[in-house]
Design a protein around this motif. Structure first.
Motif, PDB file in Angstrom:
ATOM      1  N   GLY A   1      -9.078  15.493  22.860  1.00 35.27           N
ATOM      2  CA  GLY A   1      -8.586  16.215  21.696  1.00 35.27           C
ATOM      3  C   GLY A   1      -7.359  15.489  21.166  1.00 35.27           C
ATOM      4  N   THR A   2      -6.539  16.185  20.425  1.00 35.15           N
ATOM      5  CA  THR A   2      -5.348  15.605  19.828  1.00 35.15           C
ATOM      6  C   THR A   2      -4.136  15.938  20.688  1.00 35.15           C
ATOM      7  OG1 THR A   2      -6.322  15.894  17.652  1.00 35.15           O
ATOM      8  CG2 THR A   2      -3.954  15.486  17.725  1.00 35.15           C
ATOM      9  N   LEU A   3      -3.636  14.948  21.431  1.00 37.79           N
ATOM     10  CA  LEU A   3      -2.425  15.157  22.239  1.00 37.79           C
ATOM     11  C   LEU A   3      -1.242  15.306  21.298  1.00 37.79           C
ATOM     12  CD1 LEU A   3      -2.625  12.621  25.192  1.00 37.79           C
ATOM     13  CD2 LEU A   3      -2.782  15.091  25.311  1.00 37.79           C
ATOM     14  N   ARG A   4      -0.435  16.324  21.537  1.00 37.60           N
ATOM     15  CA  ARG A   4       0.683  16.557  20.639  1.00 37.60           C
ATOM     16  C   ARG A   4       2.034  16.295  21.281  1.00 37.60           C
ATOM     17  NH1 ARG A   4       1.040  21.895  18.720  1.00 37.60           N
ATOM     18  NH2 ARG A   4      -0.244  22.633  20.408  1.00 37.60           N
ATOM     19  N   HIS A   5       2.309  16.916  22.375  1.00 33.66           N
ATOM     20  CA  HIS A   5       3.634  16.791  22.969  1.00 33.66           C
ATOM     21  C   HIS A   5       3.612  17.352  24.390  1.00 33.66           C
ATOM     22  CE1 HIS A   5       3.433  20.767  21.102  1.00 33.66           C
ATOM     23  NE2 HIS A   5       4.195  21.170  22.090  1.00 33.66           N
ATOM     24  N   GLN A   6       4.707  17.177  25.074  1.00 33.55           N
ATOM     25  CA  GLN A   6       4.837  17.689  26.429  1.00 33.55           C
ATOM     26  C   GLN A   6       5.532  19.039  26.442  1.00 33.55           C
ATOM     27  OE1 GLN A   6       6.652  14.076  28.341  1.00 33.55           O
ATOM     28  NE2 GLN A   6       5.412  14.865  30.015  1.00 33.55           N
TER      29      GLN A   6
ATOM     30  N   TRP B   1       0.986  17.829  29.030  1.00 34.17           N
ATOM     31  CA  TRP B   1       0.740  17.506  27.628  1.00 34.17           C
ATOM     32  C   TRP B   1      -0.146  18.584  27.033  1.00 34.17           C
ATOM     33  CZ3 TRP B   1       2.291  13.190  24.703  1.00 34.17           C
ATOM     34  CH2 TRP B   1       3.137  12.296  25.396  1.00 34.17           C
ATOM     35  N   VAL B   2       0.045  18.851  25.762  1.00 38.74           N
ATOM     36  CA  VAL B   2      -0.735  19.842  25.038  1.00 38.74           C
ATOM     37  C   VAL B   2      -1.697  19.104  24.115  1.00 38.74           C
ATOM     38  CG1 VAL B   2      -0.612  21.715  23.352  1.00 38.74           C
ATOM     39  CG2 VAL B   2       1.130  21.523  25.141  1.00 38.74           C
ATOM     40  N   ALA B   3      -2.951  19.555  24.122  1.00 43.92           N
ATOM     41  CA  ALA B   3      -3.960  18.943  23.256  1.00 43.92           C
ATOM     42  C   ALA B   3      -4.672  20.031  22.468  1.00 43.92           C
ATOM     43  CB  ALA B   3      -4.966  18.157  24.082  1.00 43.92           C
ATOM     44  N   ASP B   4      -4.879  19.773  21.195  1.00 42.28           N
ATOM     45  CA  ASP B   4      -5.686  20.667  20.372  1.00 42.28           C
ATOM     46  C   ASP B   4      -7.138  20.244  20.527  1.00 42.28           C
ATOM     47  OD1 ASP B   4      -3.490  22.094  19.344  1.00 42.28           O
ATOM     48  OD2 ASP B   4      -3.138  20.520  17.864  1.00 42.28           O
ATOM     49  N   GLN B   5      -7.964  21.180  20.963  1.00 49.25           N
ATOM     50  CA  GLN B   5      -9.391  20.925  21.115  1.00 49.25           C
ATOM     51  C   GLN B   5     -10.155  21.914  20.260  1.00 49.25           C
ATOM     52  OE1 GLN B   5     -10.161  21.097  25.361  1.00 49.25           O
ATOM     53  NE2 GLN B   5      -9.508  18.977  25.612  1.00 49.25           N
TER      54      GLN B   5
ATOM     55  N   ALA C   1      -5.532  22.972  25.007  1.00 48.32           N
ATOM     56  CA  ALA C   1      -5.728  22.558  26.392  1.00 48.32           C
ATOM     57  C   ALA C   1      -4.422  21.957  26.888  1.00 48.32           C
ATOM     58  CB  ALA C   1      -6.843  21.520  26.493  1.00 48.32           C
ATOM     59  N   THR C   2      -4.239  21.963  28.205  1.00 43.78           N
ATOM     60  CA  THR C   2      -3.093  21.276  28.784  1.00 43.78           C
ATOM     61  C   THR C   2      -3.608  20.195  29.728  1.00 43.78           C
ATOM     62  OG1 THR C   2      -2.897  22.892  30.576  1.00 43.78           O
ATOM     63  CG2 THR C   2      -1.546  23.256  28.624  1.00 43.78           C
TER      64      THR C   2
ATOM     65  N   THR D   1      -8.813  23.690  30.214  1.00 44.18           N
ATOM     66  CA  THR D   1      -9.425  23.916  28.907  1.00 44.18           C
ATOM     67  C   THR D   1      -8.871  25.189  28.270  1.00 44.18           C
ATOM     68  OG1 THR D   1     -11.253  25.257  29.749  1.00 44.18           O
ATOM     69  CG2 THR D   1     -11.560  22.839  29.730  1.00 44.18           C
ATOM     70  N   PRO D   2      -9.112  25.359  26.973  1.00 42.69           N
ATOM     71  CA  PRO D   2      -8.657  26.596  26.319  1.00 42.69           C
ATOM     72  C   PRO D   2      -9.222  27.855  26.978  1.00 42.69           C
ATOM     73  CG  PRO D   2      -9.276  24.969  24.682  1.00 42.69           C
ATOM     74  CD  PRO D   2      -9.689  24.410  26.021  1.00 42.69           C
ATOM     75  N   GLU D   3     -10.387  27.731  27.633  1.00 44.13           N
ATOM     76  CA  GLU D   3     -11.003  28.875  28.312  1.00 44.13           C
ATOM     77  C   GLU D   3     -10.439  29.094  29.714  1.00 44.13           C
ATOM     78  OE1 GLU D   3     -13.239  27.034  25.271  1.00 44.13           O
ATOM     79  OE2 GLU D   3     -12.920  26.159  27.239  1.00 44.13           O
ATOM     80  N   GLY D   4      -9.551  28.172  30.162  1.00 44.35           N
ATOM     81  CA  GLY D   4      -8.946  28.311  31.473  1.00 44.35           C
ATOM     82  C   GLY D   4      -9.644  27.560  32.591  1.00 44.35           C
TER      83      GLY D   4
END
Length: 127
Positions: A35-40, A45-49, A54-55, A73-76
């Motif tokens: 996904g798109t890694l954004r920041h820590q 790291w946080v990613a938009d999926q 997601a982390t 994942t966003p679902e855990g």
């Protein structure tokens, strides 16, 4: 679980490839599956999926070429991804181990393996 080891040869010295790969800020250049890694945030790291946020926690830098990471994942769901860089003459090999989770059907297993292969091929031309 069944596994696949998906590898790519990189025409760069081990130290150069590892330095590039051990910096998660470089991963968006080749690892589309994250996904798109954004920041820590607190070392992760946080990613938009597609399904949300997601982390990803990356292995600290080390001398052995270990680049394992854990994706929540966003679902855990927690997915451990073994990844290694190994010296090979003047270049190196990058090997990712893909696990087949029990809920995966054949089509999903093949799709994921192909996605990893494409990302690693992009890595080989990006480093």
């Amino acid at each position: 679980m069944a596994t696949r080891h998906i590898a790519v040869t990189i025409d760069r010295p081990f130290a150069e490839a590892y330095a590039f790969l051990s910096n998660p800020a470089n991963w968006p250049l080749w690892a589309s599956g994250l996904g798109t890694l954004r920041h820590q945030i607190d070392g992760s790291w946080v990613a938009d999926q597609a399904g949300g946020r997601a982390t990803i926690v990356f292995t600290p830098r080390n001398e052995f070429g270990v680049l394992d990471h854990r994706v929540t994942t966003p679902e855990g769901h927690v997915i451990d991804v073994p990844l290694r860089v190994m010296p090979n003459g003047r270049g190196c090999e990058v090997v990712l181990t893909l696990f087949r989770h029990p809920t995966m059907d054949d089509a999903t297993w093949e799709r994921d393996a192909e996605w990893v292969r494409r990302d690693l091929e992009k890595l080989a031309t990006t480093v």
